[in-house]
Every structure is written in C-alpha cells, then in structure tokens.
Design an enzyme around this catalytic site. Structure first.
Site, PDB file in Angstrom:
ATOM      1  N   LYS A 168       0.830  -1.201   0.000  1.00 16.44           N
ATOM      2  CA  LYS A 168       0.000   0.000   0.000  1.00 16.44           C
ATOM      3  C   LYS A 168       0.869   1.257   0.000  1.00 16.44           C
ATOM      4  O   LYS A 168       0.531   2.266  -0.625  1.00 16.44           O
ATOM      5  CB  LYS A 168      -0.944   0.006   1.203  1.00 16.44           C
ATOM      6  CG  LYS A 168      -2.068  -1.011   1.100  1.00 16.44           C
ATOM      7  CD  LYS A 168      -2.973  -0.945   2.316  1.00 16.44           C
ATOM      8  CE  LYS A 168      -4.094  -1.983   2.237  1.00 16.44           C
ATOM      9  NZ  LYS A 168      -4.954  -1.945   3.446  1.00 16.44           N
ATOM     10  N   LYS A 217     -19.279   4.552  16.523  1.00 14.09           N
ATOM     11  CA  LYS A 217     -19.420   3.262  17.202  1.00 14.09           C
ATOM     12  C   LYS A 217     -18.818   3.268  18.604  1.00 14.09           C
ATOM     13  O   LYS A 217     -19.083   2.370  19.407  1.00 14.09           O
ATOM     14  CB  LYS A 217     -18.801   2.157  16.344  1.00 14.09           C
ATOM     15  CG  LYS A 217     -19.514   1.973  15.008  1.00 14.09           C
ATOM     16  CD  LYS A 217     -18.817   0.967  14.125  1.00 14.09           C
ATOM     17  CE  LYS A 217     -19.526   0.838  12.777  1.00 14.09           C
ATOM     18  NZ  LYS A 217     -19.459   2.081  11.979  1.00 14.09           N
TER      19      LYS A 217
END
Length: 331
Positions: A42, A129
C-alpha cells in the site's frame, strides 16, 4: 497552520490518510508528511499516486503496537493524526485480542511516544461506534478516546495537546453501504436489501472529515471531541437514489449494528457546546496541570443528543443523487 510543519499519519495509506495528504499538499506548504503503516505494498502504491510530491513525503514501515518504532518515527514531528485501527466489526469480534492490541495498546504506545518526542499536537480519529458501543470495535475505540483525553493530564510542562475528531462512515468508503449497493447494481441486481426500514446515517465526505481534523489542529487546547454538523439520510432513500423504483426487502439488522449513528449522548450534553458548523464535547475532568478550555460556543440544552435519527437536517432522494455524483463509484 500546516506550513513548514512535519506531520505523521498513522494508518496513512488508508482513505483518510491519502485524502489528508492530498489536501495538505494542495492547500498548505508542509515541511514533510510521514506515512506510518505496516503494509509495504500500500505504501508503494501511495508513493506512485503521489510521485509529484516525493520530496515532501516519507514512508515508514511500522506498527502502532511497536512503541520503539513509533519513537523513531516521531523524531522531529510537530503534529500527529492517528488513523490506524482495526475497523471491521466482524473481524474484531472474532479476533478480540488483535483489536485490543491495535486499537487500545496502539493508542497507549502513540501517547507515550508523542510525550517522549516533543510532539505539539495529536488528533485521534474516533467513530460513532465508540458512543454507547454495542460491539468490540466500538468498545476498543471508546477506550482509545478516553486514553487520548486523559493523555493531557500527563503532558506536564510539555507544549502538547491531545484531541479527538468523531464521525461515522464516510460516504462511499469501504465501510459504508454505498459500495455494497453499487456492487449489486453493477451485477445486474434489481433489489437492494435493507437491514431495517427505520435505519438512518449521517452523510460526511472525506474532505469534510479532513477539514474537521484541521480545525482540531487549529483550535484544540486539550481533551476536546470535535463533531461536524452534517445532514442525515434514510437508507431507504439512498437505495431509491441509487436504483430508482427498486424493491427493498427488509432482511433484519446485523449483529453489532445500530439503527442510528450517535455522535453526542444525553450524558455528553453536560459539556457540549454548539458552534456554527460543529459541536465540541469538552472534557468533564479537570486536571491540576491543565485548565479546562473556555468554550466560546453556545451550551446545548439539558437532555440534548445528536444522532442521525434526531437530526434537524435531512437529505432528499434528489439531493442524495447529486451527492452521489461526486463519489468515485465503479460503474
């Protein structure tokens, strides 16, 4: 604000890290941006994507679980944005020890390293969350948030502050429902499943998330949680915007999922102040070394809460259609 500053982004090859890097290099003149992450492929891909800025970018292979590597990477760093986390709810449920090591121990390591290396500002990315958590991911992020807020008590004479930016799933990101619906559409599907017809979500773009982090870097004194004022939408309206006239079978809410995204609870409202385009939840604890910030906004009413279900600003189907045009969705 970012001019001539060295900035390190943990988890910097993710969607936020790339968006922040692009924004910072376009709007400011940072001295250097360090991408800290553990996936070399990445990093290689990001190097190619940002090759015109190669003189400004550095890529560190490292894990937030490794405090010594963090200390090395933070040498000479002014600002840190903490985006590294294990975020997939099912993966965290099945691998709780790993979620704790990254999301909690990683936060502790970053705080220790930042205090040791004379970093000036740390902004940690949170999530809806973490508010009244119903899954392990949310639980670990709640603990992480508390750690970053409490870190201000350990700053001592150091010129450093820690703050938090909280938002939900970014529109079009891998964790949002939009690419899930788009995949069904791309494969010729004629119906879009809805977990619960009552479900709502906030709409926030990556750019808005980046701008909120920059606001925190500019304004934070220590311990604040920054939350954008953004519109809500019904998931059923999103489905109709993406595939007009489609069938929408209700399939039942998934484990660990909420009907609405929650940003400010009734309990938070005791120290929450409203500003033109955002809210700030100030820390409830007062530390002897650090005075509580002096809010300039308007104190919210007693019993106030801010959720995607009780929002005052809503997107229509037509407005959602327009916003979808700005997303990079695979057709």
């Amino acid at each position: 604000m970012l001019n001539d500053k060295t900035i390190l982004i943990t988890g910097g090859t993710g969607s936020f890290g790339k968006a922040f890097t692009r924004y910072a290099l376009t709007h400011y003149q940072p001295k250097k941006i360090i991408i800290y992450s553990r996936d070399e492929f990445k990093q290689f891909m990001m190097q190619n994507e940002f090759k015109e800025y190669k003189d400004k970018l550095r890529f560190f292979i490292g894990d937030v679980r490794d405090v010594e590597r963090l200390r090395r990477a933070l040498n000479g760093v002014d600002y840190v944005i903490h985006a590294a986390a294990l975020k997939q709810v099912p993966a965290c449920e099945y691998n709780p020890n790993e979620a704790i090591k990254t999301n909690i121990h990683g936060a502790m390591n970053l705080i220790e390293a930042a205090l040791d290396c004379d970093v000036k500002k740390v902004v940690a990315l949170s999530t809806d969350k973490a508010v009244n958590p119903v899954n392990l991911y949310g639980g670990t992020k709640l603990v992480s948030d508390k750690l970053f807020i409490a870190a201000n008590a350990y700053a001592g004479a150091n010129d450093i502050n820690f703050s938090i930016v909280r938002y939900g799933n970014v529109a079009g990101s891998r964790g949002s429902v939009i690419p899930f619906f788009q995949n069904i559409i791309n494969n010729g599907g004629k119906e879009l499943p809805i977990t619960d017809y009552r479900m709502t979500r906030f709409w926030i773009s990556l750019t808005q998330g980046v701008e909120l982090v920059i606001k925190a870097l500019e304004e934070a004194k220590g311990g604040e949680t920054f939350i954008s004022k953004i519109p809500s939408f019904k998931v059923t309206d999103l489905a109709q915007a993406m595939l007009p006239g489609c069938e929408m079978p209700e399939v039942g809410i998934r484990e660990g999922e909420k009907l609405h995204e929650i940003m400010v609870t009734v309990e938070d409202s005791m120290t929450t102040y409203e500003y033109d385009k955002h809210f700030i939840v100030y820390p409830q604890m007062v530390w002897s070394e650090r005075k509580r910030p002096n809010p300039s906004g308007k104190k919210v009413a007693e019993g106030f809460s801010y959720t995607s279900g009780n929002n005052t600003e809503w997107l229509s189907v037509e407005q959602i259609k327009e916003l979808l045009k700005s997303l990079d969705l695979e057709k």
